[in-house]
Scaffold this motif. Structure first.
Motif, short mmCIF file in Angstrom:
data_model
loop_
_atom_site.label_atom_id
_atom_site.label_comp_id
_atom_site.label_asym_id
_atom_site.label_seq_id
_atom_site.Cartn_x
_atom_site.Cartn_y
_atom_site.Cartn_z
N CYS A 23 0.80 -1.23 0.00
CA CYS A 23 0.00 0.00 0.00
C CYS A 23 0.83 1.28 0.00
CB CYS A 23 -0.96 0.00 1.19
SG CYS A 23 -0.13 0.13 2.79
N GLY A 24 2.15 1.19 0.20
CA GLY A 24 2.99 2.37 0.12
C GLY A 24 3.04 3.20 1.39
N GLU B 45 1.99 -6.85 7.88
CA GLU B 45 1.01 -6.21 8.76
C GLU B 45 -0.02 -5.41 7.98
OE1 GLU B 45 3.67 -3.90 11.14
OE2 GLU B 45 3.89 -5.46 12.65
N CYS B 46 0.05 -5.46 6.66
CA CYS B 46 -0.81 -4.64 5.82
C CYS B 46 -2.21 -5.24 5.71
CB CYS B 46 -0.20 -4.49 4.43
SG CYS B 46 -1.15 -3.42 3.34
N ASP B 47 -3.24 -4.39 5.77
CA ASP B 47 -4.62 -4.85 5.62
C ASP B 47 -4.84 -5.50 4.25
OD1 ASP B 47 -5.25 -4.01 8.14
OD2 ASP B 47 -6.17 -2.13 7.51
N VAL B 48 -4.17 -4.99 3.25
CA VAL B 48 -4.32 -5.55 1.90
C VAL B 48 -3.89 -7.01 1.89
CG1 VAL B 48 -3.53 -5.41 -0.50
CG2 VAL B 48 -3.99 -3.31 0.79
N TRP B 49 -2.77 -7.29 2.54
CA TRP B 49 -2.25 -8.66 2.61
C TRP B 49 -3.12 -9.53 3.51
CZ3 TRP B 49 1.18 -12.06 0.69
CH2 TRP B 49 1.56 -13.14 1.48
N ASN C 143 -6.30 -9.13 4.45
CA ASN C 143 -7.66 -9.34 3.94
C ASN C 143 -7.71 -10.38 2.83
OD1 ASN C 143 -8.71 -7.46 5.72
ND2 ASN C 143 -8.60 -5.77 4.26
N ASN C 144 -6.58 -10.54 2.14
CA ASN C 144 -6.51 -11.54 1.07
C ASN C 144 -5.94 -12.87 1.56
OD1 ASN C 144 -7.16 -10.32 -1.82
ND2 ASN C 144 -6.24 -8.71 -0.59
N LYS C 145 -5.71 -12.95 2.88
CA LYS C 145 -5.29 -14.19 3.53
C LYS C 145 -4.04 -14.80 2.90
CE LYS C 145 -10.00 -15.18 5.03
NZ LYS C 145 -11.14 -16.13 5.03
N GLY C 146 -3.14 -13.93 2.52
CA GLY C 146 -1.85 -14.40 1.99
C GLY C 146 -1.89 -14.97 0.60
N THR C 147 -2.94 -14.69 -0.16
CA THR C 147 -3.05 -15.26 -1.51
C THR C 147 -2.43 -14.37 -2.58
OG1 THR C 147 -5.24 -14.25 -1.84
CG2 THR C 147 -5.17 -16.47 -0.88
N LEU C 148 -2.05 -13.15 -2.22
CA LEU C 148 -1.49 -12.23 -3.20
C LEU C 148 -0.08 -12.65 -3.61
CD1 LEU C 148 -2.60 -8.79 -1.70
CD2 LEU C 148 -3.60 -9.99 -3.65
N LEU C 149 0.26 -12.34 -4.83
CA LEU C 149 1.60 -12.62 -5.34
C LEU C 149 2.46 -11.38 -5.25
CD1 LEU C 149 0.67 -14.63 -8.56
CD2 LEU C 149 1.30 -15.54 -6.32
#
Length: 238
Positions: free
Chosen positions: A183-184, A192-196, A198-204
Motif C-alpha cells: 500500500c505504500g 502487517e498490511c490490511d491488503v495482505w 484481507n486476502n489471507k496471503g493469496t497475493l503474489l
C-alpha cells in the motif's frame, strides 16, 4: 487453575527450601514505563536514541532505554513528572517527515532548480536549501519535501511542458525507512498490511504496487555532479 492449586497442595517444601526471599527493597526504582515502536528495519541503536531524546525531554532524574523486541523499545522513567512531561508530546502530530526526493526521467530542458521546486510542491512543503547545487544530481534533480506519511508515497507524476508535451517522472526517496510494498505506507510492513491480511496471503509479490525501486541510492552532495563554465564574453562582463 484448579490443576495448579492441586499441584501446589501436594508440594512439600523443606524448611530451607520454603524460606521466602523478599526482593522488594532491591527492585528497580523506576516504574513509569512507555513502549515505543520505531518504523524501521534497521537495528536500533539504543545509545543514540537515548542521547537524542534526553535534550528533548530534559528529565529531572534518570531514565532507562531497553530493547523489548525488534523495533520496540521500553523507556523506563524514575520520576512520574518526567513521564508526564513526555506524555504531553502526544498532543503533537507526528504524521509528517522530511525526505530528499530524487526526480528521475526529467526532460533535460526542465532540469532547473525552479522546475524541481514546482514539482516538489505537489508532494508537500518544499524546504529550499541555501546552496541550489544540492538539488542537482547530474541526470536527476533533488528536492527536500515534508510529506504526509499517513498517505501512500507518491511513485511519480505525469507532467506537461512546451506545447502540451507530456511525460512521466518517477520519484525515489533517500534514506527511506520501513515501507509496505502493498500500500505504500510507512507505518507498517508487508505482513502487517490490511491488503495482505484481507486476502489471507493469496497475493503474489508481482502484484505489489510499490517496491525497492523507491529507495534512492546513497547520494553524496560533496561530489560535483555538474560543472558550469563561463564563456569568454561572460568573463569580460564581470
Amino acid at each position: 487453575m484448579e490443576d495448579l492449586n492441586q499441584q501446589w497442595k501436594k508440594t512439600s517444601l523443606s524448611k530451607v527450601k520454603g524460606t521466602k526471599c523478599d526482593l522488594s527493597k532491591v527492585k528497580k526504582a523506576m516504574e513509569f514505563v512507555f513502549a515505543a515502536k520505531f518504523f524501521t528495519r534497521r537495528t536500533l541503536n539504543i545509545e543514540a536514541i537515548a542521547r537524542t531524546f534526553k535534550p528533548i525531554w530534559c528529565p529531572k532524574r534518570n531514565f532507562e532505554v531497553s530493547i523489548a523486541r525488534d523495533s520496540i523499545l521500553l523507556i523506563d522513567f524514575e520520576l512520574e513528572v518526567d513521564a508526564e512531561k513526555v506524555l504531553q508530546v502526544k498532543e503533537l502530530s507526528f504524521n509528517r517527515t522530511s525526505f530528499w526526493v530524487q526526480i528521475h526521467n526529467f526532460p533535460f530542458s526542465l532540469m532547473t532548480v525552479e522546475a524541481a521546486i514546482s514539482l516538489g510542491a505537489t508532494l508537500g512543503t518544499v524546504s529550499r536549501p541555501k546552496d541550489g547545487a544540492e538539488m542537482k544530481g547530474g541526470n536527476f534533480m533533488r528536492v527536500k519535501v515534508v510529506v504526509d506519511v499517513t498517505k501512500p508515497l507518491n511513485r511519480g507524476k505525469m507532467i506537461t511542458w512546451d506545447q502540451g508535451r507530456k511525460g512521466w517522472v518517477s520519484f525515489m526517496y533517500e534514506r527511506l525507512p520501513n515501507i509496505c510494498y502493498w500500500c505504500g505506507h510507512l507505518t507498517h510492513d508487508d505482513k502487517e498490511c490490511d491488503v495482505w491480511l484481507n486476502n489471507k496471503g493469496t497475493l503474489l509479490r508481482e502484484e505489489q504496487q510499490f517496491g525497492p525501486w523507491l529507495r534512492a541510492p546513497q547520494f553524496s552532495p560533496t561530489r560535483k555532479m555538474i560543472v558550469e563554465m563561463q564563456g569568454f564574453e561572460s568573463l569580460g562582463t564581470n
